[in-house]
Design a protein around this motif. Sequence first.
Motif, PDB file in Angstrom:
ATOM      1  N   VAL A   1      41.756  41.852  49.169  1.00  0.00           N
ATOM      2  CA  VAL A   1      43.046  41.407  48.623  1.00  0.00           C
ATOM      3  C   VAL A   1      44.151  41.782  49.619  1.00  0.00           C
ATOM      4  N   SER A   2      44.449  40.850  50.505  1.00  0.00           N
ATOM      5  CA  SER A   2      45.482  41.101  51.513  1.00  0.00           C
ATOM      6  C   SER A   2      46.835  40.578  51.017  1.00  0.00           C
ATOM      7  N   ASP A   3      47.894  40.936  51.724  1.00  0.00           N
ATOM      8  CA  ASP A   3      49.239  40.436  51.356  1.00  0.00           C
ATOM      9  C   ASP A   3      49.286  38.913  51.451  1.00  0.00           C
TER      10      ASP A   3
ATOM     11  N   LYS B   1      46.803  36.876  51.025  1.00  0.00           N
ATOM     12  CA  LYS B   1      46.057  36.337  49.880  1.00  0.00           C
ATOM     13  C   LYS B   1      46.922  36.348  48.609  1.00  0.00           C
ATOM     14  N   ILE B   2      47.699  37.428  48.459  1.00  0.00           N
ATOM     15  CA  ILE B   2      48.595  37.535  47.288  1.00  0.00           C
ATOM     16  C   ILE B   2      49.623  36.398  47.311  1.00  0.00           C
ATOM     17  N   ASP B   3      50.196  36.139  48.496  1.00  0.00           N
ATOM     18  CA  ASP B   3      51.172  35.041  48.614  1.00  0.00           C
ATOM     19  C   ASP B   3      50.528  33.701  48.298  1.00  0.00           C
ATOM     20  N   GLU B   4      49.291  33.535  48.752  1.00  0.00           N
ATOM     21  CA  GLU B   4      48.556  32.283  48.481  1.00  0.00           C
ATOM     22  C   GLU B   4      48.356  32.107  46.969  1.00  0.00           C
TER      23      GLU B   4
END
Lengths: 195, 160
Positions: A18-20, A22-25
């Motif tokens: 869970v990368s930053d 991925k969060i934005d996506e």
Amino acid sequence: MENELKDLWRLNTSEVEVSDKKIDEIISYKSTNIISRIIKTMKVEHYMNIIAFPIFFISLIYFSMLVEAILTVVVFVPFLWYYQTLLNKLNKAKIQLSVHDYLLACYENLQVFVAHYKIASVFLVAIAFFVTTRATWSESIDHKILNSEGEINISYLLSIAIGLAFSIGSMLMIIHLLYGRKMKILKSMIEELEN
Amino acid sequence: MKKVDFKSLLEENKNIITKICKAYSNDENEFKDYFQEVSLQIWRAYDSFKGESKISTWIYRITLNVCLSEIRKNSRRINTSSFKPDFDVAESYTDHNQEKIERLYIAIKALKKVDRAIILLYLEDKKYKEMAEILGINISNIGVKVNRIKQELKLKLNGK
């Protein structure tokens, strides 16, 4: 065997990073959820009505068509109220409900949505039919309805009725094809949970 | 909800989400779609979380609700070949265990969608009370259903 399966399941720890990015996506992702899509469609229709109503009303006032303007208010106000009620009903299907309650809410929402489109499509076909017949109305059609002896031409009227029934039937069939299977699956899942 | 809080919530519960989404996906793309949709629904619904249940119960509900209500044209197709979600996945089990787990997934996927939900909660070692809370059904029904599905799963694992 049972504990063996549970132990094995515990080892199943494949992990998604869970990368930053991925969060934005995820946040910008457009929902494919059936309830979200239904609500979106109904909201678009509701907003279109909200925009169309004052424009239509002001135009009628501008052209001094007061009776038509009053009729527009009489028709549109309950219409807008109906959409708002429908949206409130659809919004009750909260994703955090228990599985049974959520599936039931999805099913009921689909029922409401399908009923809405069935009524709307029947009205649309009927309106389209009367608008086109009025626009193309001529003496020749008069002659087709009434024969030379002034009697009603049953076969011509029958062909019009069959045409109308076919158009309405086709619309209802399309709605059924789009949502019938989904509703059937949802219903069977609800029954499986209940039994 | 702040992005940083959402990130840590997802980090803490990604295991639950991954396992359930994988049990309902036929391929990698479906898995990605399910994972994205579940995460989005968590993001949208978090502000309405009142803390009346455990956060994990809440996550299970959302994940199962997304996976069960997503009705796709190919939902009847059961992919018996394994797939490894390349969704930035790091694997932490041995090849031997992985093979066993893949076999277990194949057997789970051969079950009905509702039965899959029940057996997934059972494998997660959930108590009947919590299972009833997640599924919204009577606690007395759970035991009967679990026993029946366990038997079915065993048969499927034995290739029957």
